[in-house]
Design a protein around this motif. Structure first.
Motif, PDB file in Angstrom:
ATOM      1  N   GLN A 253       1.561 -16.123  89.285  1.00 27.45           N
ATOM      2  CA  GLN A 253       1.695 -15.834  88.149  1.00 27.45           C
ATOM      3  C   GLN A 253       3.273 -16.215  88.185  1.00 27.45           C
ATOM      4  N   TYR A 254       3.398 -17.251  86.955  1.00 27.88           N
ATOM      5  CA  TYR A 254       5.020 -17.587  86.582  1.00 27.88           C
ATOM      6  C   TYR A 254       5.261 -17.443  85.122  1.00 27.88           C
ATOM      7  N   PRO A 255       6.439 -17.277  84.657  1.00 24.36           N
ATOM      8  CA  PRO A 255       6.573 -17.364  83.502  1.00 24.36           C
ATOM      9  C   PRO A 255       6.065 -18.300  82.923  1.00 24.36           C
ATOM     10  N   ASN A 256       5.438 -17.860  81.331  1.00 24.31           N
ATOM     11  CA  ASN A 256       4.836 -18.600  80.377  1.00 24.31           C
ATOM     12  C   ASN A 256       4.583 -18.211  79.271  1.00 24.31           C
ATOM     13  N   PRO A 257       4.427 -18.382  77.960  1.00 25.77           N
ATOM     14  CA  PRO A 257       4.649 -17.683  76.947  1.00 25.77           C
ATOM     15  C   PRO A 257       3.219 -17.260  77.028  1.00 25.77           C
ATOM     16  N   ARG A 258       1.799 -17.742  77.281  1.00 23.15           N
ATOM     17  CA  ARG A 258       0.956 -16.721  76.743  1.00 23.15           C
ATOM     18  C   ARG A 258       0.528 -16.739  78.536  1.00 23.15           C
ATOM     19  N   GLU A 259      -0.471 -15.676  79.121  1.00 28.36           N
ATOM     20  CA  GLU A 259      -0.692 -14.852  80.249  1.00 28.36           C
ATOM     21  C   GLU A 259      -1.772 -15.802  80.230  1.00 28.36           C
ATOM     22  N   ILE A 260      -1.429 -16.053  82.013  1.00 28.13           N
ATOM     23  CA  ILE A 260      -2.849 -16.864  83.097  1.00 28.13           C
ATOM     24  C   ILE A 260      -3.567 -16.161  83.331  1.00 28.13           C
ATOM     25  N   LYS A 261      -4.874 -17.201  83.051  1.00 23.60           N
ATOM     26  CA  LYS A 261      -6.269 -16.731  83.375  1.00 23.60           C
ATOM     27  C   LYS A 261      -7.029 -17.154  83.991  1.00 23.60           C
ATOM     28  N   GLU A 262      -7.122 -17.267  84.907  1.00 27.16           N
ATOM     29  CA  GLU A 262      -8.496 -17.847  85.604  1.00 27.16           C
ATOM     30  C   GLU A 262      -9.352 -18.957  84.771  1.00 27.16           C
ATOM     31  N   GLU A 263     -10.277 -18.183  83.792  1.00 21.03           N
ATOM     32  CA  GLU A 263     -11.782 -18.997  83.309  1.00 21.03           C
ATOM     33  C   GLU A 263     -10.908 -19.864  82.091  1.00 21.03           C
ATOM     34  N   PRO A 264      -9.851 -19.584  81.473  1.00 15.73           N
ATOM     35  CA  PRO A 264      -9.275 -20.521  80.332  1.00 15.73           C
ATOM     36  C   PRO A 264      -8.706 -21.878  81.456  1.00 15.73           C
ATOM     37  N   ILE A 265      -7.949 -21.305  82.184  1.00  9.55           N
ATOM     38  CA  ILE A 265      -7.470 -22.357  83.126  1.00  9.55           C
ATOM     39  C   ILE A 265      -8.853 -23.594  83.713  1.00  9.55           C
ATOM     40  N   LYS A 266      -9.577 -22.781  84.371  1.00  8.52           N
ATOM     41  CA  LYS A 266     -11.147 -23.329  84.648  1.00  8.52           C
ATOM     42  C   LYS A 266     -11.356 -24.627  83.668  1.00  8.52           C
ATOM     43  N   GLU A 267     -11.481 -23.946  82.595  1.00  8.51           N
ATOM     44  CA  GLU A 267     -12.036 -25.283  81.150  1.00  8.51           C
ATOM     45  C   GLU A 267     -11.028 -25.619  80.714  1.00  8.51           C
ATOM     46  N   LEU A 268      -9.834 -25.557  80.937  1.00  6.87           N
ATOM     47  CA  LEU A 268      -8.394 -26.228  81.050  1.00  6.87           C
ATOM     48  C   LEU A 268      -8.864 -27.761  81.387  1.00  6.87           C
ATOM     49  N   ILE A 269      -8.558 -27.314  82.593  1.00  9.98           N
ATOM     50  CA  ILE A 269      -8.962 -28.534  83.770  1.00  9.98           C
ATOM     51  C   ILE A 269     -10.094 -29.272  83.937  1.00  9.98           C
ATOM     52  N   ARG A 270     -10.782 -28.672  83.510  1.00  8.99           N
ATOM     53  CA  ARG A 270     -12.545 -29.372  83.304  1.00  8.99           C
ATOM     54  C   ARG A 270     -12.181 -30.101  82.480  1.00  8.99           C
ATOM     55  N   ARG A 271     -11.839 -30.305  81.126  1.00 10.98           N
ATOM     56  CA  ARG A 271     -11.153 -31.143  80.085  1.00 10.98           C
ATOM     57  C   ARG A 271     -10.460 -32.506  80.380  1.00 10.98           C
ATOM     58  N   ALA A 272      -9.452 -31.798  81.194  1.00 11.45           N
ATOM     59  CA  ALA A 272      -9.068 -32.668  81.748  1.00 11.45           C
ATOM     60  C   ALA A 272      -9.408 -33.924  82.625  1.00 11.45           C
ATOM     61  N   TRP A 273     -10.282 -33.124  83.450  1.00 10.07           N
ATOM     62  CA  TRP A 273     -10.552 -34.379  84.165  1.00 10.07           C
ATOM     63  C   TRP A 273     -12.527 -35.305  83.779  1.00 10.07           C
ATOM     64  N   ALA A 274     -12.745 -34.569  82.665  1.00 10.70           N
ATOM     65  CA  ALA A 274     -13.873 -35.524  81.699  1.00 10.70           C
ATOM     66  C   ALA A 274     -12.577 -36.416  80.859  1.00 10.70           C
ATOM     67  N   GLY A 275     -12.027 -35.979  80.937  1.00  7.50           N
ATOM     68  CA  GLY A 275     -11.244 -37.135  79.768  1.00  7.50           C
ATOM     69  C   GLY A 275     -11.091 -36.275  78.198  1.00  7.50           C
ATOM     70  N   GLU A 276     -11.537 -35.515  77.513  1.00  6.58           N
ATOM     71  CA  GLU A 276     -11.858 -34.774  76.631  1.00  6.58           C
ATOM     72  C   GLU A 276     -10.894 -34.804  75.332  1.00  6.58           C
ATOM     73  N   ASP A 277     -10.434 -34.795  74.107  1.00 12.32           N
ATOM     74  CA  ASP A 277      -9.500 -34.344  73.554  1.00 12.32           C
ATOM     75  C   ASP A 277      -9.318 -32.875  73.266  1.00 12.32           C
ATOM     76  N   ALA A 278      -8.187 -32.962  73.374  1.00 11.99           N
ATOM     77  CA  ALA A 278      -6.930 -31.410  73.304  1.00 11.99           C
ATOM     78  C   ALA A 278      -7.651 -30.551  72.430  1.00 11.99           C
ATOM     79  N   LYS A 279      -8.439 -29.665  72.671  1.00  9.73           N
ATOM     80  CA  LYS A 279      -8.558 -28.913  70.991  1.00  9.73           C
ATOM     81  C   LYS A 279      -7.988 -27.111  71.150  1.00  9.73           C
ATOM     82  N   ASP A 280      -7.537 -26.820  70.187  1.00 10.18           N
ATOM     83  CA  ASP A 280      -7.447 -25.526  70.076  1.00 10.18           C
ATOM     84  C   ASP A 280      -7.740 -24.364  70.298  1.00 10.18           C
ATOM     85  N   ASP A 281      -8.912 -24.497  71.058  1.00 11.45           N
ATOM     86  CA  ASP A 281      -9.731 -23.297  71.437  1.00 11.45           C
ATOM     87  C   ASP A 281      -9.667 -22.427  72.237  1.00 11.45           C
ATOM     88  N   LEU A 282      -8.587 -22.846  73.025  1.00  5.69           N
ATOM     89  CA  LEU A 282      -8.748 -21.972  74.751  1.00  5.69           C
ATOM     90  C   LEU A 282      -8.416 -20.663  74.756  1.00  5.69           C
TER      91      LEU A 282
END
Length: 360
Positions: free
Chosen positions: A331-360
């Motif tokens: 864990q490291y300082p970040n404005p929002r708590e770091i949680k594995e499932e939404p981080i996994k979805e974030l990385i999946r979107r980056a892997w797939a090349g999707e546009d970023a969305k405001d729903d993580l």
């Protein structure tokens, strides 16, 4: 106004066309006479040009090490140190992007030798007391005032042949430094001003460079923006975005600037709910944002015609879960708590090349 602390990083900047010709004077000012020159294998000619400038000024380089490598692997640093010792260098001069400057930092902090650097991209590493190094497939970062290069020479002429694709990704890499400075745990109004000005300069100049690579005014403005964004990186505690990129780079060998470019809008969307003021300020300097900073970054990346998917650089879908586990392991300082499932979805979107969305 909230209380804050501000510590200026002491370094000298020489900025302007043909400023590379001032390198001999800078060495003499520091009473140095035998610099080791550093390049990547792809920039050997830059080292040769530098040697000619020094020889013409009666300064003989100790030698040129040409194997600087992305993510500063420890075995390359050790090899360069051995070369340096055999050459009896009294200083280090790095010319190139983050790979070369990173190696210069690694040598300088281990030996105490002065480090002068000449950046040819917009990554901003030259303005930071931060060093990221890779060993056994893991990238670690440390910060120490001794890591900061003492002199930086910005010569726009050295960027005129920088390919538009690399111009775009190294420029967005620089913007990433500024973005995280806006919501850093140690943010302050001075760095916020630099972050917004640097982002604005790059967001306005990079699309021009992509359309007109020979536009010197745009190139110079991008270099100015990169300088400011680099100061932000060197003065602020980085958060989720940089941690993700270090994980992807160190553990999966993803290219540095390209990874920062792909991940940035997704990391910002993750933190958006916790940083409304930073989102508002950022949207104001991103053309096409319509009040939404994440949209502004999506628009910018479209204009820059960059690849948007980690899979385009060889990352496998099965690596997504492993990357998420590594990213949340410490864990490291970040404005929002770091949680594995939404981080996994974030990385999946980056892997797939999707546009970023405001729903993580």
């Amino acid at each position: 106004m909230d209380p804050f602390e501000y510590n200026a990083n002491p370094s000298r900047v020489v900025f302007g066309p043909d400023s590379i010709q001032k390198l001999p004077d800078e060495l003499r000012r520091l009473k140095l006479s035998s610099p080791l020159l550093l390049t990547t294998p792809q920039q050997v000619s830059s080292g040769e040009d530098l040697a000619k400038i020094l020889n013409a000024a009666s300064i003989k380089p100790a030698g040129t090490y040409t194997n600087a490598t992305m993510h500063t692997p420890s075995h390359i640093t050790n090899e360069a140190l051995e070369y340096m010792k055999s050459a009896s260098a009294d200083s280090v001069v790095s010319i190139g992007g983050g790979s070369t400057i990173g190696l210069g930092k690694a040598i300088s902090v281990r030996t105490g030798l002065p480090h002068l650097c000449i950046p040819t991209t917009y990554a901003g590493s030259e303005m930071t007391p931060i060093l990221g190094e890779t060993q056994d497939g893991k990238k670690t970062t440390r910060s120490d005032p001794a890591i900061l290069p003492g002199t930086v020479i910005y010569d726009v002429n050295l960027t005129m042949t920088l390919p538009t694709s690399l111009s775009a990704t190294s420029g967005v890499n620089a913007i990433a430094h500024a973005v995280e400075a806006l919501y850093a745990k140690n943010k302050n109004p001075i760095i916020t001003m630099m972050a917004l000005e640097g982002t604005k300069a790059l967001a306005e100049s990079l699309p021009t460079i992509v359309e007109d690579p020979s536009n010197q005014a745009a190139r110079e403005r991008a270099q100015y923006g990169a300088w400011l964004c680099g100061v932000c990186l060197g003065s602020s505690a980085m958060a989720l975005h940089h941690k993700l990129c270090h994980t992807l780079g160190g553990s999966f060998n993803m290219p540095h600037a390209e990874t920062h470019t792909i991940v940035l809008p997704h990391a910002l969307s993750y933190n958006a709910p916790a940083i409304p003021e930073a989102m508002k300020l950022l949207a104001e300097v991103l053309p096409g944002s319509n009040g939404n900073a994440v949209q502004g970054l999506n628009v910018l990346l479209e204009k820059l015609k960059v690849k948007r998917a980690l899979k385009d650089y060889g990352m496998k879908e099965e690596d997504v879960a492993k990357a998420a586990q590594i990213a949340v392991s410490n864990q490291y300082p970040n404005p929002r708590e770091i949680k594995e499932e939404p981080i996994k979805e974030l990385i999946r979107r980056a892997w797939a090349g999707e546009d970023a969305k405001d729903d993580l």
